[in-house]
Write a protein that holds these residues in place. Structure first.
Motif, PDB file in Angstrom:
ATOM      1  N   THR A   1       0.801  -1.068  -0.043  1.00  0.00           N
ATOM      2  CA  THR A   1       0.077   0.002   0.032  1.00  0.00           C
ATOM      3  C   THR A   1       0.844   1.083  -0.006  1.00  0.00           C
ATOM      4  O   THR A   1       0.240   2.262  -0.239  1.00  0.00           O
ATOM      5  N   PHE A   2       2.327   0.878   0.151  1.00  0.00           N
ATOM      6  CA  PHE A   2       3.037   2.260   0.230  1.00  0.00           C
ATOM      7  C   PHE A   2       2.710   3.307   1.332  1.00  0.00           C
ATOM      8  O   PHE A   2       2.718   4.517   1.379  1.00  0.00           O
ATOM      9  N   ASN A   3       2.162   2.704   2.469  1.00  0.00           N
ATOM     10  CA  ASN A   3       1.642   3.716   3.599  1.00  0.00           C
ATOM     11  C   ASN A   3       2.914   4.095   4.347  1.00  0.00           C
ATOM     12  O   ASN A   3       2.514   4.820   5.359  1.00  0.00           O
ATOM     13  N   TRP A   4       4.178   4.035   4.027  1.00  0.00           N
ATOM     14  CA  TRP A   4       5.263   4.768   4.611  1.00  0.00           C
ATOM     15  C   TRP A   4       5.224   6.296   4.107  1.00  0.00           C
ATOM     16  O   TRP A   4       6.079   6.901   4.669  1.00  0.00           O
ATOM     17  N   GLY A   5       4.513   6.600   3.367  1.00  0.00           N
ATOM     18  CA  GLY A   5       4.226   7.911   2.581  1.00  0.00           C
ATOM     19  C   GLY A   5       5.498   8.489   2.044  1.00  0.00           C
ATOM     20  O   GLY A   5       6.360   7.895   1.576  1.00  0.00           O
ATOM     21  N   THR A   6       5.567   9.978   2.021  1.00  0.00           N
ATOM     22  CA  THR A   6       6.572  10.548   1.418  1.00  0.00           C
ATOM     23  C   THR A   6       7.719  10.842   2.307  1.00  0.00           C
ATOM     24  O   THR A   6       8.896  10.851   1.668  1.00  0.00           O
ATOM     25  N   ASP A   7       7.433  11.002   3.633  1.00  0.00           N
ATOM     26  CA  ASP A   7       8.417  11.167   4.406  1.00  0.00           C
ATOM     27  C   ASP A   7       8.853   9.785   4.987  1.00  0.00           C
ATOM     28  O   ASP A   7       8.467   9.160   6.451  1.00  0.00           O
ATOM     29  N   THR A   8       9.704   9.111   4.277  1.00  0.00           N
ATOM     30  CA  THR A   8       9.999   7.738   4.740  1.00  0.00           C
ATOM     31  C   THR A   8      10.712   7.580   6.174  1.00  0.00           C
ATOM     32  O   THR A   8      10.982   6.753   6.844  1.00  0.00           O
ATOM     33  N   ALA A   9      11.640   8.777   6.292  1.00  0.00           N
ATOM     34  CA  ALA A   9      12.557   8.531   7.442  1.00  0.00           C
ATOM     35  C   ALA A   9      11.613   8.771   8.956  1.00  0.00           C
ATOM     36  O   ALA A   9      11.663   8.267   9.750  1.00  0.00           O
ATOM     37  N   ALA A  10      10.476   9.664   8.815  1.00  0.00           N
ATOM     38  CA  ALA A  10       9.484   9.853   9.836  1.00  0.00           C
ATOM     39  C   ALA A  10       8.828   8.379  10.093  1.00  0.00           C
ATOM     40  O   ALA A  10       8.467   8.140  11.289  1.00  0.00           O
ATOM     41  N   TYR A  11       8.470   7.687   8.788  1.00  0.00           N
ATOM     42  CA  TYR A  11       7.687   6.529   9.414  1.00  0.00           C
ATOM     43  C   TYR A  11       8.638   5.653   9.773  1.00  0.00           C
ATOM     44  O   TYR A  11       7.906   4.922  10.878  1.00  0.00           O
ATOM     45  N   PHE A  12       9.699   5.508   9.716  1.00  0.00           N
ATOM     46  CA  PHE A  12      10.649   4.604  10.199  1.00  0.00           C
ATOM     47  C   PHE A  12      10.829   4.808  11.554  1.00  0.00           C
ATOM     48  O   PHE A  12      10.532   3.897  12.345  1.00  0.00           O
ATOM     49  N   VAL A  13      10.879   5.942  11.945  1.00  0.00           N
ATOM     50  CA  VAL A  13      11.049   6.487  13.203  1.00  0.00           C
ATOM     51  C   VAL A  13       9.919   6.077  14.167  1.00  0.00           C
ATOM     52  O   VAL A  13      10.129   5.799  15.398  1.00  0.00           O
ATOM     53  N   ASN A  14       8.615   6.826  13.607  1.00  0.00           N
ATOM     54  CA  ASN A  14       7.418   6.794  14.485  1.00  0.00           C
ATOM     55  C   ASN A  14       6.714   5.540  14.529  1.00  0.00           C
ATOM     56  O   ASN A  14       6.086   5.100  15.381  1.00  0.00           O
ATOM     57  N   ASN A  15       6.946   4.362  13.502  1.00  0.00           N
ATOM     58  CA  ASN A  15       6.206   3.258  13.407  1.00  0.00           C
ATOM     59  C   ASN A  15       7.127   2.044  13.707  1.00  0.00           C
ATOM     60  O   ASN A  15       6.462   0.938  14.122  1.00  0.00           O
TER      61      ASN A  15
END
Length: 484
Positions: free
Chosen positions: A117-131
């Protein structure tokens, strides 16, 4: 009681050994090491390190395991009872590797599911840190990263399910499925990557040689370190797996097959990785130097960013990549888990099924501790310490014990009997003199670098690991062996 296991053929052993060797480091570390250590010129120290360290030491490990056909702890005790505690320290360090490795695999599992689904969005760094991986902010240790936590539990169940079976029906069967699948998937990714616009930019950046770096001792140390960790040398995996080999096995031939497969995989993967980075550089006008990184930054931040701009093909490549990482990681985790499983089963007289169950529960509990909001920070601390301090030192100690206290010459008949290629005086010299010297130098430099830059929290974590490993090793050594 523990039972003596055996592969049904050398093929199962070879796939299991390739599975143990080919892991996350081949995919996300080698390309960076190659690029940052002289590019094309790095191949000179790399292949020399394979010739004088990788192949000779793996031959030694195969010879030890095949000759004794015992658990690692029993082998060390037979050589000298006082050496048993060294065996337990090593297998416990490798068990620690299993614990944090399962957390990394959980990150990948989350990304595998997210890739549809590509739910990591456009800010991939923030997705890794937050989730998924958290940050180095210690205040975040108060909460769990739920997706990572769930992934850890699921993956430990998978590891238990495979490991509790007889080695041939469990590890052997799974390796014969996952390793060919891994090579096919990565082959498809690499071939496609080479056709991307900008692939030439990436490959040229990767391979441009810096011949002056050949005179830098750090480049040579980097080559030796890459071979040690890429081949999972000295971690009792090869010794344990080789102890399950049937008679008439061609030990040296098997070593060469495993080493060649491992090197071919990581070199080809490096071409694929840099082809994709070259595509990103050309398409978005981002300088290559801003994209090149290693480890979690490459796989979980840069690659999702690239998949976002690839269009429909990115929807196909993303799941393939994260599935390949999962396959590589699972087969490596099985290898890390096996020495502790085998030694504990043999020592306590427990069945393989019981031992696998108890160790999986213990391992899962400790892995869950590493799924808090500082998950990636903790994993990084433990990974650096265990490898640079514990395993590297113990590889050198093993070299000395097998070469000097037992006598490396005792392994020559078993090694040469059925093998197409033979070893003799040159191999003996390398094991007795050259390798221990190189390993101790590498360990001393690594320890200096480790503790000269470590923060107080990192030192506390390191000390806790040392105490836990030493105390547990002492207890297991004191326990009277069952069934003897």
């Amino acid at each position: 009681m523990s039972e003596q296991a055996q592969w049904d053929s050398s093929i199962a052993f070879i796939f299991a050994m390739i599975g143990a060797a080919v892991g996350l480091g081949n995919i996300w570390r080698f390309s960076y090491v190659l690029y940052s250590n002289g590019g094309g010129s790095f191949f000179i120290p790399y292949f020399i390190a394979i010739a004088i360290m990788g192949i000779p030491f793996l031959i030694l490990e195969y010879g030890v395991g095949f000759s004794f056909k015992e658990s690692f702890s029993k082998i060390m005790r037979k050589i000298k009872p006082e050496f048993e505690i060294i065996a337990w320290i090593l297998v416990l360090f490798v068990f620690v590797v299993t614990i944090y490795y399962m957390v990394i695999l959980s990150w990948d599992l989350v990304y595998l599911l997210s890739s549809f689904t590509f739910n990591w969005g456009t800010d991939t760094a923030a997705y890794f840190v937050n989730n998924v991986g958290g940050s180095s902010n210690l205040s975040n240790a108060s909460f769990l990263l739920v997706p990572t936590t769930i992934g850890v539990v699921l993956l430990w169940v998978v590891l238990w399910f495979i490991s509790h079976k007889n080695v041939d029906k469990g590890i052997g069967k799974v390796s014969k499925i996952l390793i060919p699948a891994l090579f096919v998937i990565m082959g498809i990714i690499i071939v496609y990557a080479l056709t991307l616009p900008g692939a030439g930019i990436g490959i040229n950046t990767l391979l441009t040689p810096d011949w002056n770096k050949l005179f830098d001792v750090n480049i040579w140390l980097a080559a030796f370190a890459q071979i040690i960790f890429s081949l999972s040398m000295g971690q009792a995996i090869a010794i344990t797996y080789a102890s399950y080999l049937p008679e008439n096995s061609k030990l040296i031939d098997n070593v060469l097959i495993v080493v060649a497969s491992n090197s071919a995989f990581e070199i080809c993967t490096a071409f694929g990785v840099f082809s994709i980075l070259g595509f990103m550089s050309l398409t978005n006008g981002v300088p290559m130097v801003q994209l090149i990184t290693e480890g979690t930054g490459l796989v979980f931040i840069v690659f999702p960013m690239i998949f976002n701009i690839m269009g429909p093909i990115g929807r196909i490549l993303a799941p393939m990549l994260f599935l390949a990482i999962l396959f590589a990681g699972v087969t490596s985790a099985l290898g890390f888990f096996e020495p502790m499983l085998n030694s504990t089963s043999a020592k306590l007289g427990w069945s393989r099924k019981k031992t696998a169950g108890i160790l999986s529960i213990i391992g899962c509990i400790f892995s869950l501790i590493l799924t808090t909001g500082i998950s990636s920070y903790l994993v990084g601390i433990i990974d650096t310490f265990v490898n640079q301090f514990g395993i590297l030192l113990l590889i050198g100690i093993q070299c000395i014990i097998f070469a000097w206290f037992y006598g490396v010459e005792h392994f020559l008949p078993a090694l040469n009997e059925n093998s197409t290629f033979k070893v003799g005086k040159t191999w003996t010299f390398v094991i007795k003199y050259l390798l221990p010297t190189v390993l101790i130098i590498m360990w001393a430099i690594g320890i200096f670098q480790l503790f000269s830059t470590a923060k107080s929290f990192e030192i506390i974590v390191d000390v806790v690991i040392i105490i836990a490993v030493l105390v547990t090793a002492a207890v297991l050594t004191k326990v009277s062996p069952r069934g003897e």
